[in-house]
Design a protein around this motif. Structure first.
Motif, PDB file in Angstrom:
ATOM      1  N   LEU A  76      11.551 -17.900  14.894  1.00  0.00           N
ATOM      2  CA  LEU A  76      11.414 -19.253  14.358  1.00  0.00           C
ATOM      3  C   LEU A  76      12.676 -19.642  13.597  1.00  0.00           C
ATOM      4  N   TYR A  77      13.233 -18.703  12.850  1.00  0.00           N
ATOM      5  CA  TYR A  77      14.481 -18.989  12.128  1.00  0.00           C
ATOM      6  C   TYR A  77      15.603 -19.334  13.103  1.00  0.00           C
ATOM      7  N   GLN A  78      15.729 -18.595  14.203  1.00  0.00           N
ATOM      8  CA  GLN A  78      16.763 -18.892  15.206  1.00  0.00           C
ATOM      9  C   GLN A  78      16.607 -20.309  15.756  1.00  0.00           C
ATOM     10  N   ILE A  79      15.380 -20.685  16.051  1.00  0.00           N
ATOM     11  CA  ILE A  79      15.106 -22.010  16.610  1.00  0.00           C
ATOM     12  C   ILE A  79      15.398 -23.098  15.574  1.00  0.00           C
ATOM     13  N   THR A  80      14.935 -22.902  14.339  1.00  0.00           N
ATOM     14  CA  THR A  80      15.162 -23.932  13.321  1.00  0.00           C
ATOM     15  C   THR A  80      16.626 -24.014  12.912  1.00  0.00           C
ATOM     16  N   LEU A  81      17.354 -22.921  13.004  1.00  0.00           N
ATOM     17  CA  LEU A  81      18.798 -22.958  12.749  1.00  0.00           C
ATOM     18  C   LEU A  81      19.475 -23.893  13.744  1.00  0.00           C
ATOM     19  N   GLN A  82      19.115 -23.773  15.004  1.00  0.00           N
ATOM     20  CA  GLN A  82      19.672 -24.673  16.014  1.00  0.00           C
ATOM     21  C   GLN A  82      19.238 -26.113  15.740  1.00  0.00           C
ATOM     22  N   TYR A  83      17.977 -26.295  15.457  1.00  0.00           N
ATOM     23  CA  TYR A  83      17.419 -27.640  15.264  1.00  0.00           C
ATOM     24  C   TYR A  83      18.020 -28.340  14.041  1.00  0.00           C
ATOM     25  N   ARG A  84      18.005 -27.665  12.911  1.00  0.00           N
ATOM     26  CA  ARG A  84      18.387 -28.313  11.655  1.00  0.00           C
ATOM     27  C   ARG A  84      19.875 -28.268  11.338  1.00  0.00           C
ATOM     28  N   TYR A  85      20.604 -27.385  11.974  1.00  0.00           N
ATOM     29  CA  TYR A  85      21.994 -27.218  11.577  1.00  0.00           C
ATOM     30  C   TYR A  85      22.971 -27.405  12.734  1.00  0.00           C
ATOM     31  N   ILE A  86      22.929 -26.522  13.684  1.00  0.00           N
ATOM     32  CA  ILE A  86      23.957 -26.514  14.718  1.00  0.00           C
ATOM     33  C   ILE A  86      23.826 -27.696  15.675  1.00  0.00           C
ATOM     34  N   ASN A 117      -2.336 -18.746  22.267  1.00  0.00           N
ATOM     35  CA  ASN A 117      -1.087 -19.230  21.670  1.00  0.00           C
ATOM     36  C   ASN A 117       0.120 -18.492  22.234  1.00  0.00           C
ATOM     37  N   LEU A 118      -0.005 -17.185  22.433  1.00  0.00           N
ATOM     38  CA  LEU A 118       1.096 -16.407  23.014  1.00  0.00           C
ATOM     39  C   LEU A 118       1.386 -16.837  24.443  1.00  0.00           C
ATOM     40  N   LYS A 119       0.349 -17.028  25.235  1.00  0.00           N
ATOM     41  CA  LYS A 119       0.535 -17.409  26.637  1.00  0.00           C
ATOM     42  C   LYS A 119       1.163 -18.798  26.764  1.00  0.00           C
ATOM     43  N   ILE A 176       5.660 -21.615  17.927  1.00  0.00           N
ATOM     44  CA  ILE A 176       5.901 -20.329  17.262  1.00  0.00           C
ATOM     45  C   ILE A 176       5.123 -20.277  15.944  1.00  0.00           C
ATOM     46  N   SER A 177       5.073 -21.383  15.223  1.00  0.00           N
ATOM     47  CA  SER A 177       4.293 -21.439  13.979  1.00  0.00           C
ATOM     48  C   SER A 177       2.824 -21.163  14.250  1.00  0.00           C
ATOM     49  N   ASN A 178       2.302 -21.706  15.359  1.00  0.00           N
ATOM     50  CA  ASN A 178       0.906 -21.433  15.730  1.00  0.00           C
ATOM     51  C   ASN A 178       0.688 -19.951  15.996  1.00  0.00           C
ATOM     52  N   VAL A 179       1.644 -19.322  16.658  1.00  0.00           N
ATOM     53  CA  VAL A 179       1.537 -17.885  16.939  1.00  0.00           C
ATOM     54  C   VAL A 179       1.554 -17.100  15.631  1.00  0.00           C
ATOM     55  N   ILE A 180       2.477 -17.435  14.748  1.00  0.00           N
ATOM     56  CA  ILE A 180       2.584 -16.729  13.463  1.00  0.00           C
ATOM     57  C   ILE A 180       1.271 -16.818  12.697  1.00  0.00           C
TER      58      ILE A 180
END
Length: 151
Positions: free
Chosen positions: A136-146, A7-9, A113-117
């Motif tokens: 994941l929060y940084q990514i979802t902030l971009q996706y859902r808001y910005i 998952n990391l790779k 990222i969820s799979n890694v977590i």
């Protein structure tokens, strides 16, 4: 442990692909909103992914997994079961197309990222898991808001 390393790779390889995608979108943006898509959106996103790649590589090392070189990353992206987004470097992209492609890439990254977590099961890895949750929060902030408001 093998699931975690895999998952990391894959995450590492896809992050590198998507960082390059944003660079290609940066170079190939056009239209009436050129300055916004060229200078703001794409630059912001490839810089964000560059920072994330560095953090992920450090956490991979802490987890006993080496980040892939470019050839390994290429092979991982090609062999993964999911189809990844690959930007056509010969095409020009409008701001709206860039935003929509960004949404797809962010959604894909959020899933990876969820799979890694979920792969971090050892309580001693709580700090690393927490760092991935921040990413994941940084990514979802971009996706859902910005990014959503840029359409």
């Amino acid at each position: 442990m093998e699931e975690l390393r895999n998952n990391l790779k894959i995450l590492d390889a896809v992050l590198r692909l998507y960082e390059q995608n944003f660079r290609n979108l940066h170079w190939n943006s056009y239209g009436e909103d050129f300055n916004d898509s060229h200078k703001s959106i794409t630059t912001e996103y490839y810089e964000l992914l560059s920072d994330i790649i560095d953090k992920v590589a450090e956490m991979m090392t802490m987890s006993g997994c080496s980040p892939a070189n470019y050839l390994e990353a290429y092979e991982l992206v090609n062999s993964s079961f999911s189809k990844r987004i690959l930007i056509d470097s010969k095409k020009l992209y409008t701001r709206k197309e860039i935003v929509l492609l960004s949404q797809k890439m962010f959604e894909d990254l959020a899933n990876l990222i969820s799979n890694v977590i979920e792969s971090y099961k050892n309580p001693l890895d709580a700090g690393i898991r927490s760092e991935f949750e921040s990413i994941l929060y940084q990514i979802t902030l971009q996706y859902r808001y910005i990014n959503e408001r840029r359409i």
